[in-house]
Write a protein that holds these residues in place. Structure first.
Motif, PDB file in Angstrom:
ATOM      1  N   GLY A 178      -2.425  38.910  21.358  1.00 37.28           N
ATOM      2  CA  GLY A 178      -3.026  39.648  22.370  1.00 37.28           C
ATOM      3  C   GLY A 178      -4.596  39.901  22.047  1.00 37.28           C
ATOM      4  O   GLY A 178      -5.301  40.216  22.799  1.00 37.28           O
ATOM      5  N   ASP A 179      -5.165  39.313  20.814  1.00 40.78           N
ATOM      6  CA  ASP A 179      -6.326  39.398  20.343  1.00 40.78           C
ATOM      7  C   ASP A 179      -7.259  38.685  20.979  1.00 40.78           C
ATOM      8  O   ASP A 179      -6.863  37.398  21.285  1.00 40.78           O
ATOM      9  N   PRO A 180      -8.653  38.935  21.291  1.00 38.52           N
ATOM     10  CA  PRO A 180      -9.223  37.908  22.013  1.00 38.52           C
ATOM     11  C   PRO A 180      -9.720  36.741  21.193  1.00 38.52           C
ATOM     12  O   PRO A 180      -9.517  36.871  19.786  1.00 38.52           O
ATOM     13  N   VAL A 181      -9.925  35.621  21.676  1.00 39.21           N
ATOM     14  CA  VAL A 181     -10.504  34.331  20.972  1.00 39.21           C
ATOM     15  C   VAL A 181     -11.945  34.403  20.871  1.00 39.21           C
ATOM     16  O   VAL A 181     -12.881  34.640  21.665  1.00 39.21           O
ATOM     17  N   THR A 182     -12.404  34.823  19.474  1.00 38.91           N
ATOM     18  CA  THR A 182     -13.789  35.237  19.193  1.00 38.91           C
ATOM     19  C   THR A 182     -14.498  33.863  18.578  1.00 38.91           C
ATOM     20  O   THR A 182     -13.658  32.892  18.218  1.00 38.91           O
ATOM     21  N   PRO A 183     -15.753  34.143  18.366  1.00 44.45           N
ATOM     22  CA  PRO A 183     -16.352  32.877  17.891  1.00 44.45           C
ATOM     23  C   PRO A 183     -15.936  32.584  16.422  1.00 44.45           C
ATOM     24  O   PRO A 183     -15.627  31.587  16.089  1.00 44.45           O
ATOM     25  N   GLY A 184     -15.711  33.796  15.742  1.00 41.41           N
ATOM     26  CA  GLY A 184     -15.046  33.461  14.501  1.00 41.41           C
ATOM     27  C   GLY A 184     -13.598  33.019  14.303  1.00 41.41           C
ATOM     28  O   GLY A 184     -13.119  32.287  13.769  1.00 41.41           O
ATOM     29  N   GLY A 185     -12.976  33.739  15.397  1.00 38.05           N
ATOM     30  CA  GLY A 185     -11.500  33.321  15.866  1.00 38.05           C
ATOM     31  C   GLY A 185     -10.214  33.537  15.063  1.00 38.05           C
ATOM     32  O   GLY A 185     -10.293  32.990  14.041  1.00 38.05           O
ATOM     33  N   PHE A 186      -9.707  34.511  15.488  1.00 41.32           N
ATOM     34  CA  PHE A 186      -8.348  34.763  14.853  1.00 41.32           C
ATOM     35  C   PHE A 186      -7.300  34.919  15.970  1.00 41.32           C
ATOM     36  O   PHE A 186      -6.026  34.843  15.875  1.00 41.32           O
ATOM     37  N   GLY A 187      -7.564  35.417  17.063  1.00 40.86           N
ATOM     38  CA  GLY A 187      -6.632  35.918  18.040  1.00 40.86           C
ATOM     39  C   GLY A 187      -6.207  34.617  19.034  1.00 40.86           C
ATOM     40  O   GLY A 187      -7.128  33.703  18.961  1.00 40.86           O
ATOM     41  N   THR A 189       1.560  43.023  24.635  1.00 40.45           N
ATOM     42  CA  THR A 189       1.583  44.413  24.051  1.00 40.45           C
ATOM     43  C   THR A 189       2.387  44.167  22.953  1.00 40.45           C
ATOM     44  O   THR A 189       3.459  43.645  22.696  1.00 40.45           O
ATOM     45  N   ARG A 190       1.433  44.690  21.841  1.00 35.55           N
ATOM     46  CA  ARG A 190       2.268  44.222  20.448  1.00 35.55           C
ATOM     47  C   ARG A 190       3.486  44.806  20.117  1.00 35.55           C
ATOM     48  O   ARG A 190       4.403  44.127  19.579  1.00 35.55           O
ATOM     49  N   GLU A 191       3.640  46.159  20.573  1.00 31.95           N
ATOM     50  CA  GLU A 191       4.845  46.830  20.276  1.00 31.95           C
ATOM     51  C   GLU A 191       6.228  46.464  21.134  1.00 31.95           C
ATOM     52  O   GLU A 191       7.248  46.606  20.990  1.00 31.95           O
ATOM     53  N   HIS A 192       5.872  45.568  22.136  1.00 31.00           N
ATOM     54  CA  HIS A 192       7.138  44.899  22.762  1.00 31.00           C
ATOM     55  C   HIS A 192       7.723  43.769  21.764  1.00 31.00           C
ATOM     56  O   HIS A 192       8.546  43.141  22.313  1.00 31.00           O
ATOM     57  N   HIS A 193       7.019  43.499  20.683  1.00 37.44           N
ATOM     58  CA  HIS A 193       7.636  42.218  20.019  1.00 37.44           C
ATOM     59  C   HIS A 193       7.796  42.828  18.617  1.00 37.44           C
ATOM     60  O   HIS A 193       7.221  43.836  18.204  1.00 37.44           O
ATOM     61  N   GLY A 194       8.440  42.061  17.528  1.00 40.56           N
ATOM     62  CA  GLY A 194       8.781  42.407  16.382  1.00 40.56           C
ATOM     63  C   GLY A 194      10.185  42.975  16.165  1.00 40.56           C
ATOM     64  O   GLY A 194      10.625  43.496  15.309  1.00 40.56           O
ATOM     65  N   TRP A 195      11.135  42.546  17.185  1.00 38.63           N
ATOM     66  CA  TRP A 195      12.320  43.207  17.234  1.00 38.63           C
ATOM     67  C   TRP A 195      13.314  41.927  16.944  1.00 38.63           C
ATOM     68  O   TRP A 195      12.833  40.614  17.009  1.00 38.63           O
ATOM     69  N   VAL A 196      14.540  42.078  16.760  1.00 44.26           N
ATOM     70  CA  VAL A 196      15.613  41.034  16.800  1.00 44.26           C
ATOM     71  C   VAL A 196      16.092  40.977  18.344  1.00 44.26           C
ATOM     72  O   VAL A 196      16.332  41.943  19.042  1.00 44.26           O
ATOM     73  N   HIS A 233     -14.753  40.700  10.328  1.00 46.82           N
ATOM     74  CA  HIS A 233     -14.369  40.726  11.788  1.00 46.82           C
ATOM     75  C   HIS A 233     -12.876  40.921  11.887  1.00 46.82           C
ATOM     76  O   HIS A 233     -12.650  41.741  12.629  1.00 46.82           O
ATOM     77  N   TRP A 234     -12.016  40.237  11.235  1.00 45.40           N
ATOM     78  CA  TRP A 234     -10.625  40.338  11.511  1.00 45.40           C
ATOM     79  C   TRP A 234      -9.970  41.612  10.851  1.00 45.40           C
ATOM     80  O   TRP A 234      -9.391  42.291  11.600  1.00 45.40           O
ATOM     81  N   ALA A 235     -10.697  41.986   9.602  1.00 52.04           N
ATOM     82  CA  ALA A 235     -10.272  43.153   9.056  1.00 52.04           C
ATOM     83  C   ALA A 235     -10.667  44.338   9.652  1.00 52.04           C
ATOM     84  O   ALA A 235      -9.718  45.444   9.710  1.00 52.04           O
ATOM     85  N   GLY A 236     -12.001  44.488  10.370  1.00 55.45           N
ATOM     86  CA  GLY A 236     -12.348  45.499  11.223  1.00 55.45           C
ATOM     87  C   GLY A 236     -11.508  45.706  12.237  1.00 55.45           C
ATOM     88  O   GLY A 236     -11.040  46.745  12.748  1.00 55.45           O
ATOM     89  N   ALA A 237     -11.062  44.508  12.980  1.00 52.71           N
ATOM     90  CA  ALA A 237     -10.321  44.737  14.031  1.00 52.71           C
ATOM     91  C   ALA A 237      -8.858  45.152  13.859  1.00 52.71           C
ATOM     92  O   ALA A 237      -8.147  45.724  14.621  1.00 52.71           O
ATOM     93  N   ARG A 238      -8.404  44.960  12.494  1.00 53.42           N
ATOM     94  CA  ARG A 238      -7.107  45.327  12.345  1.00 53.42           C
ATOM     95  C   ARG A 238      -6.982  46.639  11.813  1.00 53.42           C
ATOM     96  O   ARG A 238      -5.887  46.955  11.439  1.00 53.42           O
TER      97      ARG A 238
END
Lengths: 576, 109
Positions: free
Chosen positions: A233-242, A249-256, B84-89
């Motif tokens: 759900g994280d945005p695609v940012t210039p440095g980017g990890f999302g 919604t994060r809490e809807h995931h992480g389940w069996v 950036h990542w660490a801050g967001a997390r």
């Protein structure tokens, strides 16, 4: 969490490594007095070894040598058939997903009591997507709705029919039950967290992601485990990890997630009673009273091993009722320092009710909150943080749980171990246990970083490795002795118990995942995940596997390996 | 932030990158490994360097290690992305006296 607590595991590790020989001897003596495993309800057929049956604890192949070839390398006399690779059709408009992982074979005739080893439905997990290799995403440009739709389609799971022809080759087959479950498939939360404030009151949720390994239930459903779910759900940012998925919604995931592979209209059920973790897999064992016990690893460094005990018993005669078994139960975390299972229960545990955040607010408002964050609850109550607990499987003859601790470079554990956990009185629902080391990774043993595990009916353990792709196959790295990520065989009894025998080596940068058998043991299904993952661009590919259909871009795939001798006549084994 | 927690942070970041941007892992991994090794030998002044900001931290590291312009650029980009990542997390918001508790802690953020 205090610093002494986090060091407990490592003090234990040091002591056990030193005392390993003595402990293994003691454990072996103990095994002889343990009761046989009950894979079925009390009174049902007993799967333990028949009297006089010879143990087959020698590897049924001549080991390969470590290699860095860009190929799935198998022993002489073995071969593989590629069933589906990323993008191949599963059903009309539903392509096979990315990064294949857990597999489970369901004989096509199992609803009628059959055990076909030639024809079945194969479940395959799809853990995550490499946007560049999957659809040519280039960093710096905005993602289009089509890009995100492609990513959503690439994760989740596949149900597809596979058949072995007269020529002995396995092939994908069209079938009305073939389907994809994806990041967009409607799913339903069940259990204590469903509808709670922690999930925004939701019961219906969208999609399943991070589907790593899994398990199968005695009633014939698949359990798919959501592991790494944070970045979608994280945005695609210039440095980017999302990944920039909206409506995530994060809490809807992480389940069996439970799915009936034979019912194409089945809505995947997320089992919140089993807790929200970085779920690697689920290994199920029945208690003597029929309660369902599920062992689970939280695949994260310094995280715990968990056990779920259902409130309701499994009833072989009540298929519909069995679909409610995983809705309610108790969740425990393992305290390896005392050999106890620690109950994570808000109502009975004042330390959970009193726990606060640094700002003074309550950490948990009820059991739903505990299940949303079992890691915090476990560490608070004395669960032992261990070194990336990944796959857990149950020895079919002894009932012991084998736990792959992949590694933990934070504490200098670079090669990992396989730990064996023995329940008190060998009862799956016991609240006390003993443990020891079955195998320790490193150059001395020939393997590193154990991950998915698989038993055969003789109690031999098959294991695949998970060395990070940036180091796997690099002769200059500390992992160079193993070659590419691989698959190994271990006897668990006899003079060669615990010795790794090299069975297979995967293509460059890949991880072999999700091994499973046909009932006759003559076919091994296996996923080849993230080949070429270290490629920095489409013109600098580190792998070209599987090089089919004229494509040079590497593609994750699932294969069927044949050449195995199978089990002795009269013996079937399907792992569930 | 302690040196141990920086290493933990980098390691966790690379585990995320391999899932969402695997094509960046090798290059960023090399840069951030340099940062961790450098930080290991400058632990006493690390807190002050970090308070000075990500660019200052990367500059000082690059200067101390004698990196060329390309490597310096790679390091700067990697440190910015990490921050950036660490801050967001929420990974930077923790007790600096302990060893990376945020990385071991809650699944809820």
């Amino acid at each position: 969490m205090d610093s002494n607590h986090e060091a407990v595991w490592h003090r234990l590790l040091s002591a056990r490594v030193t005392r390993r020989g003595a402990l293994r001897g003691a454990a072996a003596a103990g095994v002889a007095t343990l009761l046989p495993l009950e894979l079925r309800r009390a009174g049902a057929s007993e799967p333990a070894r028949p009297a006089g049956t010879a143990i087959q604890n020698r590897a049924p192949f001549r080991p390969i040598r470590p290699t860095t070839r860009d190929e799935l390398v198998l022993p002489a006399g073995y071969r593989y058939d590629l069933l589906r690779a990323y993008g191949d059709d599963v059903a009309p408009g539903q392509p096979f997903g990315y990064n294949a992982d857990f597999t489970a074979f369901f004989p096509i005739d199992v609803p009628d009591g059959g055990r076909s080893s030639q024809d079945g439905l194969l479940w395959v997990n799809h853990e995550y997507v490499n946007s560049m290799l999957a659809y040519g995403y280039r960093e710096g440009r905005p993602k289009t709705p089509g890009d995100i739709a492609a990513e959503r389609m690439a994760v989740g799971g596949t149900v597809m029919r596979v058949q072995r022809g007269q020529d002995g080759r396995w092939r994908y087959a069209a079938d009305s039950r073939n389907r994809r479950i994806t990041g967009s498939t409607p799913c339903r939360l069940t259990g204590p967290v469903a509808g709670s404030p922690g999930v925004g009151g939701a019961i219906q949720v969208i999609g399943t992601v991070g589907n790593c390994s899994g398990g199968v239930t005695p009633w014939g459903t698949v359990l798919s485990c959501e592991e790494n779910v944070d970045e979608y759900g994280d945005p695609v940012t210039p440095g980017g990890f999302g990944l920039g998925w909206s409506e995530y919604t994060r809490e809807h995931h992480g389940w069996v997630v439970e799915v009936d592979p034979f019912d194409p209209s089945f809505t995947p059920l997320k089992r919140t009673a089993m807790g929200r973790l970085r779920h690697e897999n689920v290994a199920i064992r029945l208690a003597p009273n029929g309660l369902v016990v599920a062992y689970m690893g939280d695949d994260k460094r310094d995280s715990c091993v968990y056990k779920f005990i259902s409130e309701r018993a499994y009833d072989p005669g009540a298929p519909a009722a069995n679909l409610q078994v995983l809705e309610t139960g108790k969740l425990y975390a393992a305290d390896f320092g005392t050999g106890r299972w620690v109950l994570l229960d808000y109502a009975s545990e004042p330390r959970l009710r009193d726990a606060t955040r640094p700002d003074g607010s309550r950490l948990f408002g009820g059991q739903a909150d505990v299940l949303l964050d079992p890691r915090a609850a476990a560490l608070l109550l004395g669960g032992t943080p261990v070194d990336r607990p990944e796959d857990i499987e149950i020895h079919p003859l002894t009932g012991h749980a084998y736990i792959a601790l992949t590694n933990n470079n934070l504490h200098g554990n670079f090669h990992g171990q396989i730990v064996r956990l023995m329940e008190e009185a060998n009862a799956a629902d016991a609240l006390a246990f003993q443990w020891d080391f079955f195998a320790v990774g490193g150059p001395q043993s020939g393997f590193s970083s154990p991950d998915n595990l698989l038993f055969d009916p003789y109690g031999n353990l098959w294991m695949v490795t998970d060395v990070t792709s940036s180091a796997a196959g690099d002769p200059q790295s500390i992992y160079g002795f193993q070659g590419n990520n691989s698959m190994f065989f271990f006897a668990t009894e006899g003079s060669d118990a615990g010795k790794a025998v090299h069975f297979a080596s995967g293509p460059v940068d890949c991880e072999l995942t999700g091994p499973c058998w046909t009932p006759d043991g003559k076919t091994l299904f296996l996923s080849v995940q993230h080949p070429g993952e270290e490629s920095e661009s489409l013109t600098e590919l580190s792998s070209h596997w599987p090089q089919q259909d004229g494509l040079s871009i590497p593609r994750p795939a699932v294969v069927a390996i044949t050449g195995l001798p199978g089990w002795a006549p009269g013996r079937t084994f399907h792992g569930w | 932030m302690t040196v141990e927690s920086l290493e933990a942070l980098v390691d966790e970041y690379l585990r995320v990158i391999v899932r969402t941007r695997p094509w960046k892992r090798r290059r960023e991994g090399e840069s951030l490994s340099l940062l961790v090794r450098w930080a290991d030998s400058h632990s006493r002044g690390l807190a002050a360097d970090m308070e000075a900001g990500e660019n200052a931290l990367a500059d000082r590291c690059a200067t101390d290690l004698g990196l060329d312009a390309a490597a310096r650029d790679d390091l700067g980009a990697a440190v910015r992305n990490l921050n950036h990542w660490a801050g967001a997390r929420g990974y930077l918001d923790f007790d600096q006296r302990s060893s990376a508790p945020a990385l071991r802690g809650s699944t809820r953020r």
